[in-house]
Design a protein around this motif. Structure first.
Motif, mmCIF file in Angstrom:
data_model
loop_
_atom_site.group_PDB
_atom_site.id
_atom_site.type_symbol
_atom_site.label_atom_id
_atom_site.label_comp_id
_atom_site.label_asym_id
_atom_site.label_seq_id
_atom_site.Cartn_x
_atom_site.Cartn_y
_atom_site.Cartn_z
ATOM 1 N N ARG A 191 0.832 -1.208 0.000
ATOM 2 C CA ARG A 191 0.000 0.000 0.000
ATOM 3 C C ARG A 191 0.861 1.251 0.000
ATOM 4 O O ARG A 191 0.568 2.224 -0.701
ATOM 5 C CB ARG A 191 -0.936 -0.014 1.208
ATOM 6 N N CYS A 192 1.929 1.215 0.789
ATOM 7 C CA CYS A 192 2.841 2.368 0.825
ATOM 8 C C CYS A 192 3.472 2.584 -0.539
ATOM 9 O O CYS A 192 3.554 3.713 -1.022
ATOM 10 C CB CYS A 192 3.910 2.150 1.891
ATOM 11 N N ALA A 193 3.930 1.496 -1.169
ATOM 12 C CA ALA A 193 4.545 1.600 -2.492
ATOM 13 C C ALA A 193 3.554 2.148 -3.506
ATOM 14 O O ALA A 193 3.899 2.972 -4.368
ATOM 15 C CB ALA A 193 5.072 0.240 -2.939
ATOM 16 N N ASN A 194 2.301 1.712 -3.425
ATOM 17 C CA ASN A 194 1.280 2.205 -4.346
ATOM 18 C C ASN A 194 1.009 3.679 -4.130
ATOM 19 O O ASN A 194 0.806 4.436 -5.094
ATOM 20 C CB ASN A 194 -0.004 1.394 -4.163
ATOM 21 N N ASP A 195 1.035 4.121 -2.868
ATOM 22 C CA ASP A 195 0.819 5.541 -2.579
ATOM 23 C C ASP A 195 1.939 6.397 -3.163
ATOM 24 O O ASP A 195 1.698 7.515 -3.632
ATOM 25 C CB ASP A 195 0.745 5.762 -1.058
ATOM 26 N N GLU A 227 11.738 -3.957 11.385
ATOM 27 C CA GLU A 227 10.996 -4.904 10.556
ATOM 28 C C GLU A 227 11.002 -4.352 9.138
ATOM 29 O O GLU A 227 10.819 -3.155 8.928
ATOM 30 C CB GLU A 227 9.571 -5.066 11.073
ATOM 31 N N GLU A 228 11.200 -5.235 8.149
ATOM 32 C CA GLU A 228 11.482 -4.723 6.809
ATOM 33 C C GLU A 228 10.901 -5.616 5.729
ATOM 34 O O GLU A 228 10.826 -6.836 5.863
ATOM 35 C CB GLU A 228 13.001 -4.621 6.631
ATOM 36 N N ALA A 229 10.504 -4.962 4.629
ATOM 37 C CA ALA A 229 10.122 -5.653 3.396
ATOM 38 C C ALA A 229 10.988 -5.096 2.272
ATOM 39 O O ALA A 229 11.237 -3.889 2.202
ATOM 40 C CB ALA A 229 8.648 -5.444 3.090
ATOM 41 N N THR A 285 10.731 -0.001 5.669
ATOM 42 C CA THR A 285 11.331 -0.306 6.960
ATOM 43 C C THR A 285 10.545 0.341 8.091
ATOM 44 O O THR A 285 10.235 1.543 8.030
ATOM 45 C CB THR A 285 12.795 0.178 7.012
ATOM 46 N N CYS A 286 10.242 -0.457 9.113
ATOM 47 C CA CYS A 286 9.542 0.047 10.295
ATOM 48 C C CYS A 286 10.424 -0.113 11.526
ATOM 49 O O CYS A 286 11.006 -1.179 11.751
ATOM 50 C CB CYS A 286 8.233 -0.716 10.527
ATOM 51 N N SER A 302 9.756 5.230 13.479
ATOM 52 C CA SER A 302 9.555 5.766 12.133
ATOM 53 C C SER A 302 9.234 4.666 11.129
ATOM 54 O O SER A 302 9.425 3.474 11.393
ATOM 55 C CB SER A 302 10.822 6.513 11.671
ATOM 56 N N VAL A 303 8.743 5.115 9.972
ATOM 57 C CA VAL A 303 8.517 4.262 8.813
ATOM 58 C C VAL A 303 9.225 4.905 7.632
ATOM 59 O O VAL A 303 9.046 6.102 7.359
ATOM 60 C CB VAL A 303 7.018 4.104 8.500
ATOM 61 N N VAL A 304 10.030 4.123 6.905
ATOM 62 C CA VAL A 304 10.830 4.670 5.806
ATOM 63 C C VAL A 304 10.594 3.837 4.544
ATOM 64 O O VAL A 304 10.657 2.601 4.587
ATOM 65 C CB VAL A 304 12.332 4.672 6.159
ATOM 66 N N PHE A 305 10.311 4.545 3.444
ATOM 67 C CA PHE A 305 10.223 3.909 2.124
ATOM 68 C C PHE A 305 11.388 4.472 1.322
ATOM 69 O O PHE A 305 11.425 5.674 1.021
ATOM 70 C CB PHE A 305 8.889 4.230 1.459
#
Length: 274
Positions: free
Chosen positions: A41-45, A69-71, A88-89, A93-96
């Protein structure tokens, strides 16, 4: 009886442990899929529909940095980098971001991505840095065989130039009087051609077809029974020198007129440049 009780106890424990392991694995798989769904969802945003093809992979807590935690979704590699998108969470923070890893040294840079256009910019900049890095690593010394490679290149260049001249001026009857090619230790090349045309007029026509590129000289010579008109056209660039020469006999009438105009004993005169 004691052995039977021991066996039953061990079997009960194994069954319980197996159920716990199964439940734990199922819970971890569900948690991983939920995290991947958030990453998608983040990538789509950020990237829009183009992100739907990304092959996301979940990195468990135990394999990530502490408290992370990471994808990760791998992208097509660049010239000297491998690329991947990281979601990355951490607790705070949350980082794309785009991770660019140098194939040569293994160093990695992580840059937050804010749009599809921004991702394209980061990829282009990484490739540009690769090109500059490769240019910086090229030695100043061209090497011991640089002159050999340059000589081969020069010979091909001279031969190609000659073929083009003959093809462009078939009526001139061009023939080679002299040809040379030089390979320099710096890697540079040069060459020269001296051609003969079937007539003086043919040389003039070649020169005129190239505008002001040729420097043209004419000379009248009286040698024996004929008076000859010699024309030479010279052309020079950074890597080749060309000279085309040709002559024609003056008619008997023109020859007589020219001889009458010359001082006693004169055998020739330079007609200058045209």
């Amino acid at each position: 009886m004691d052995q039977t009780l021991n066996a039953l106890a061990r079997a009960a424990y194994a069954d319980s442990a197996a159920r716990v392991d199964t439940e734990s694995a199922e819970n971890e798989a569900a948690a991983a899929e939920a995290f991947l769904a958030v990453a998608r969802r983040c990538a789509n945003d950020v990237l829009g529909e183009a992100s739907e093809v990304l092959p996301w992979r979940y990195t468990p807590w135990a394999e990530s940095a502490e408290g992370t935690e990471e994808a990760v979704a791998a992208l097509a590699p660049g010239r000297a980098h491998s690329f991947a998108l990281h979601y990355t969470c951490t607790e705070d923070s949350v980082v794309f971001a785009l991770a660019a890893t140098c194939v040569g040294c293994g160093c990695r840079t992580l840059t937050p991505v804010i749009s599809l256009q921004h991702l394209g910019q980061l990829l282009e900049e990484a490739d540009a840095q690769d090109e500059q890095h490769q240019a910086d690593e090229r030695p100043d010394d061209p090497g011991p065989l640089a002159s050999v490679d340059a000589l081969r290149s020069a010979a091909e260049h001279v031969a190609g130039f000659l073929q083009r001249m003959v093809a462009r001026h078939p009526e001139a009857g061009l023939s080679v009087e002299f040809a040379s090619a030089y390979g320099h230790h710096t890697g540079g090349r040069s060459g020269s051609l001296r051609l003969a045309a079937r007539s003086a007029d043919a040389v003039i026509e070649i020169a005129q077809s190239q505008g002001d590129a040729f420097a043209v000289t004419e000379q009248i010579e009286d040698r024996g029974p004929h008076v000859s008109r010699w024309v030479t056209a010279a052309y020079s660039t950074d890597d080749i020198e060309l000279q085309v020469s040709g002559y024609s006999y003056l008619s008997d009438e023109d020859a007589a007129t020219w001889r009458a105009s010359q001082p006693q004993g004169a055998e020739g005169t330079d007609g200058g440049e045209s």
